[in-house]
Design a protein around this motif. Structure first.
Motif, short mmCIF file in Angstrom:
data_model
loop_
_atom_site.label_atom_id
_atom_site.label_comp_id
_atom_site.label_asym_id
_atom_site.label_seq_id
_atom_site.Cartn_x
_atom_site.Cartn_y
_atom_site.Cartn_z
N CYS A 100 0.85 -1.19 0.00
CA CYS A 100 0.00 0.00 0.00
C CYS A 100 0.88 1.24 0.00
N SER A 101 1.66 1.37 -1.03
CA SER A 101 2.59 2.49 -1.12
C SER A 101 1.88 3.74 -1.62
N GLY A 102 1.95 4.82 -0.84
CA GLY A 102 1.43 6.10 -1.28
C GLY A 102 -0.02 6.37 -0.95
N TYR A 103 -0.68 5.50 -0.19
CA TYR A 103 -2.07 5.74 0.15
C TYR A 103 -2.44 4.97 1.41
N VAL A 104 -3.54 5.40 2.03
CA VAL A 104 -4.09 4.68 3.18
C VAL A 104 -5.24 3.82 2.66
N PRO A 105 -5.12 2.52 2.72
CA PRO A 105 -6.15 1.66 2.12
C PRO A 105 -7.44 1.65 2.92
N SER A 106 -8.50 1.23 2.27
CA SER A 106 -9.78 1.12 2.96
C SER A 106 -9.81 -0.11 3.85
N ALA A 107 -10.66 -0.07 4.84
CA ALA A 107 -10.70 -1.15 5.84
C ALA A 107 -11.02 -2.51 5.23
N THR A 108 -11.78 -2.52 4.16
CA THR A 108 -12.21 -3.79 3.58
C THR A 108 -11.09 -4.54 2.88
N THR A 109 -9.95 -3.90 2.68
CA THR A 109 -8.85 -4.53 1.94
C THR A 109 -7.76 -5.09 2.83
N LEU A 110 -7.98 -5.06 4.13
CA LEU A 110 -6.96 -5.56 5.05
C LEU A 110 -7.25 -7.01 5.44
N ASP A 111 -6.19 -7.78 5.71
CA ASP A 111 -6.33 -9.21 5.95
C ASP A 111 -6.40 -9.59 7.42
N ALA A 112 -5.82 -8.78 8.25
CA ALA A 112 -5.77 -9.13 9.67
C ALA A 112 -5.90 -7.88 10.51
N TRP A 113 -6.52 -8.03 11.68
CA TRP A 113 -6.81 -6.90 12.55
C TRP A 113 -6.39 -7.19 13.99
N GLY A 114 -5.94 -6.13 14.68
CA GLY A 114 -5.78 -6.22 16.12
C GLY A 114 -7.14 -6.06 16.79
N GLN A 115 -7.16 -6.28 18.10
CA GLN A 115 -8.42 -6.24 18.82
C GLN A 115 -8.86 -4.83 19.16
N GLY A 116 -7.99 -3.86 18.91
CA GLY A 116 -8.32 -2.47 19.20
C GLY A 116 -7.78 -2.03 20.54
N THR A 117 -7.43 -0.76 20.61
CA THR A 117 -6.96 -0.17 21.86
C THR A 117 -7.68 1.15 22.05
N LEU A 118 -8.26 1.34 23.24
CA LEU A 118 -9.07 2.52 23.50
C LEU A 118 -8.20 3.70 23.92
N VAL A 119 -8.37 4.80 23.24
CA VAL A 119 -7.66 6.04 23.56
C VAL A 119 -8.68 7.06 24.04
N THR A 120 -8.50 7.57 25.23
CA THR A 120 -9.38 8.61 25.76
C THR A 120 -8.57 9.88 26.00
N VAL A 121 -9.17 11.02 25.71
CA VAL A 121 -8.51 12.31 25.86
C VAL A 121 -9.45 13.22 26.65
N SER A 122 -9.01 13.65 27.81
CA SER A 122 -9.83 14.51 28.64
C SER A 122 -9.47 15.97 28.43
N SER A 123 -10.46 16.82 28.51
CA SER A 123 -10.23 18.26 28.28
C SER A 123 -9.89 18.97 29.57
#
Length: 123
Positions: A100-123
């Motif tokens: 994926c050189s030169g662009y950010v691909p769409s989510a549907t084109t990826l083969d494997a995913w992490g479980q996600g990490t929650l980021v919270t930002v307080s004001s």
């Protein structure tokens, strides 16, 4: 099957920094960070290819940096000057064979995913 592992998320005050990480095989030709907030689609943040070339979504340029350490099989997303609107679940993803050189691909084109990490930002 490629499996990605993301350590726990983080919480920070506005203006602070976080660096989520993800275990990704160094052989992957395309590694990507996505973000998702409730009720919205997953959106691409940044991508890096096998030789280290990076691409960013326009809204993420300037404060976010994607990088990797091949010897550690680790992908990073350095996030600086965080704002409350940056709060989201952040996911790493990778392709097994297609670059994926030169662009950010769409989510549907990826083969494997992490479980996600929650980021919270307080004001």
């Amino acid at each position: 099957e490629v499996q990605l592992v993301e350590p726990g998320g983080g919480s920070v005050q506005a203006g602070g920094s976080l660096r989520p990480s993800c275990a990704v095989p160094a052989s992957s030709p395309c590694m990507v960070w996505f973000r998702q907030v409730p009720g919205k689609e997953r959106e691409g943040v940044a991508a890096i290819d096998s030789v280290g070339s990076t691409s960013y979504a326009d809204s993420m340029k300037g404060r976010f940096t994607i990088s990797k350490e091949n010897d550690k099989n680790t992908l990073y997303l350095q996030m600086n000057s965080l704002k409350p609107e940056n709060a989201a679940m952040y996911y790493c993803a990778a392709r097994e064979f297609v670059a994926c050189s030169g662009y950010v691909p769409s989510a549907t084109t990826l083969d494997a995913w992490g479980q996600g990490t929650l980021v919270t930002v307080s004001s």
